[in-house]
Design an enzyme around this catalytic site. Structure first.
Site, PDB file in Angstrom:
ATOM      1  N   TYR A  71      14.889   1.518  24.132  1.00 37.42           N
ATOM      2  CA  TYR A  71      15.437   0.283  23.594  1.00 37.42           C
ATOM      3  C   TYR A  71      16.717   0.519  22.795  1.00 37.42           C
ATOM      4  O   TYR A  71      17.644  -0.277  22.848  1.00 37.42           O
ATOM      5  CB  TYR A  71      14.397  -0.404  22.694  1.00 37.42           C
ATOM      6  CG  TYR A  71      13.152  -0.873  23.413  1.00 37.42           C
ATOM      7  CD1 TYR A  71      13.162  -1.143  24.780  1.00 37.42           C
ATOM      8  CD2 TYR A  71      11.956  -1.054  22.722  1.00 37.42           C
ATOM      9  CE1 TYR A  71      12.026  -1.577  25.439  1.00 37.42           C
ATOM     10  CE2 TYR A  71      10.810  -1.493  23.373  1.00 37.42           C
ATOM     11  CZ  TYR A  71      10.853  -1.752  24.725  1.00 37.42           C
ATOM     12  OH  TYR A  71       9.720  -2.183  25.378  1.00 37.42           O
ATOM     13  N   GLY A 125      15.337   9.088  33.092  1.00 38.33           N
ATOM     14  CA  GLY A 125      14.265   9.523  32.208  1.00 38.33           C
ATOM     15  C   GLY A 125      12.942   9.642  32.928  1.00 38.33           C
ATOM     16  O   GLY A 125      12.214   8.657  33.073  1.00 38.33           O
ATOM     17  N   GLU A 162      16.465  13.800  33.203  1.00 34.40           N
ATOM     18  CA  GLU A 162      15.670  13.844  31.973  1.00 34.40           C
ATOM     19  C   GLU A 162      16.331  14.780  30.970  1.00 34.40           C
ATOM     20  O   GLU A 162      16.687  15.911  31.303  1.00 34.40           O
ATOM     21  CB  GLU A 162      14.244  14.313  32.296  1.00 34.40           C
ATOM     22  CG  GLU A 162      13.359  14.572  31.101  1.00 34.40           C
ATOM     23  CD  GLU A 162      13.192  13.358  30.203  1.00 34.40           C
ATOM     24  OE1 GLU A 162      13.506  13.471  28.997  1.00 34.40           O
ATOM     25  OE2 GLU A 162      12.748  12.301  30.704  1.00 34.40           O
ATOM     26  N   ASN A 192      12.847   3.314  33.017  1.00 32.60           N
ATOM     27  CA  ASN A 192      12.087   2.740  31.902  1.00 32.60           C
ATOM     28  C   ASN A 192      12.844   3.210  30.673  1.00 32.60           C
ATOM     29  O   ASN A 192      12.626   4.298  30.175  1.00 32.60           O
ATOM     30  CB  ASN A 192      10.655   3.279  31.959  1.00 32.60           C
ATOM     31  CG  ASN A 192       9.790   2.749  30.838  1.00 32.60           C
ATOM     32  OD1 ASN A 192      10.169   1.831  30.127  1.00 32.60           O
ATOM     33  ND2 ASN A 192       8.615   3.350  30.669  1.00 32.60           N
ATOM     34  N   PHE A 205       1.606   0.055  27.809  1.00 30.34           N
ATOM     35  CA  PHE A 205       2.222   1.265  27.268  1.00 30.34           C
ATOM     36  C   PHE A 205       1.278   2.034  26.360  1.00 30.34           C
ATOM     37  O   PHE A 205       0.375   1.477  25.741  1.00 30.34           O
ATOM     38  CB  PHE A 205       3.462   0.906  26.445  1.00 30.34           C
ATOM     39  CG  PHE A 205       4.585   0.273  27.218  1.00 30.34           C
ATOM     40  CD1 PHE A 205       5.573   1.035  27.802  1.00 30.34           C
ATOM     41  CD2 PHE A 205       4.663  -1.109  27.339  1.00 30.34           C
ATOM     42  CE1 PHE A 205       6.625   0.444  28.495  1.00 30.34           C
ATOM     43  CE2 PHE A 205       5.696  -1.710  28.025  1.00 30.34           C
ATOM     44  CZ  PHE A 205       6.681  -0.930  28.610  1.00 30.34           C
TER      45      PHE A 205
END
Length: 245
Positions: free
Chosen positions: A105, A38, A59, A102, A164
């Site tokens: 979640y 990503g 990506e 990164n 962030f």
């Protein structure tokens, strides 16, 4: 986090100071090939091209693919791949590589499984949700026990929410996965999975007789069946295998 699905909420780290601080915790260097999970808007990608030999940025969002390509258009040591990392085929040749990500979640488990069981990366450096990271080393859970024989997991640092943009609602950590020689032989993978599921569900009688169970606990030096270490679980598995033979 840098997207793997364009529909996911996205939280980016944009500060060069923060990016440099995070990357300084890795062992990524001038001779390394890196696969980035990503690229997002290319904030980490632009710094990775400066410190490694070659980077493949994977990506899924076509908009971010274009942004990344534009942001590093003068770099020669990069390729940007428009693909879903969950469908991406990691290299299988002799060329070693490391992984940086990164990661979102909501699909962290799927990505970790793919890295551990489908890649050959010696080291993987990942920003993940803190609670999720703790579950990776929770040996009361099947997932943690599946990972333990394959990789060592190290917490490198906490990542404050205000790193962030936009600020997430949960805390994050930067972790390192270090691949080791698997402690489970390939022919025993399915048996180990069966053993782990029964163990975490406390179905001991489906694995051992009472006498076998006591012997396995003694051999593994278990004093608390509810607080097993990864090494103790492996010892009990090897006892289980012996009792089956």
């Amino acid at each position: 986090m840098n997207s793997v699905n364009p529909k996911n909420s996205q939280n980016f780290i944009t500060s060069k100071k923060h990016i440099h601080d995070i990357l300084s915790r890795t062992n990524i260097g001038k001779t390394d090939t890196v696969i980035e999970i990503g690229s997002g808007k290319g904030h980490f990608t632009r710094e990775l091209v400066k410190i490694c030999d070659f980077i493949t940025a994977v990506e899924i969002d076509s908009k971010f693919v274009s942004i990344t390509q534009e942001s590093i258009n003068k770099a020669k040591n990069i390729q940007v791949v428009h693909a879903d990392i969950l469908n991406y085929r990691f290299p299988k040749g002799n060329q070693p590589y490391k992984i940086y990500g990164n990661i979102p979640y909501n699909i962290s488990t799927k990505i970790i499984k793919k890295i551990v069981f489908e890649s050959a990366a010696a080291y993987s450096f990942l920003i993940v949700e803190e609670g999720f990271a703790k579950r990776l080393i929770d040996y009361r859970r099947a997932f943690g026990l599946f990972l333990f024989p394959e990789v060592d997991i190290k917490f490198l640092r906490r990542i404050p929410r205000d790193y962030f943009h936009p600020k997430p609602k949960v805390d994050s950590v930067f972790i390192q996965l270090t691949r080791k020689e698997s402690e489970i032989h390939s022919r025993d993978k399915d048996l180990y999975q069966h053993f782990v599921y029964k163990l975490v569900n406390k179905e001991y009688r489906k694995l051992f007789t009472k006498n076998q169970f006591n012997k396995a606990l003694k051999h593994a030096k278990v004093t608390n069946i509810d607080r097993l270490t990864g090494e103790q679980v492996l010892s009990m598995f090897h006892s289980y295998k012996l009792f089956q033979s």
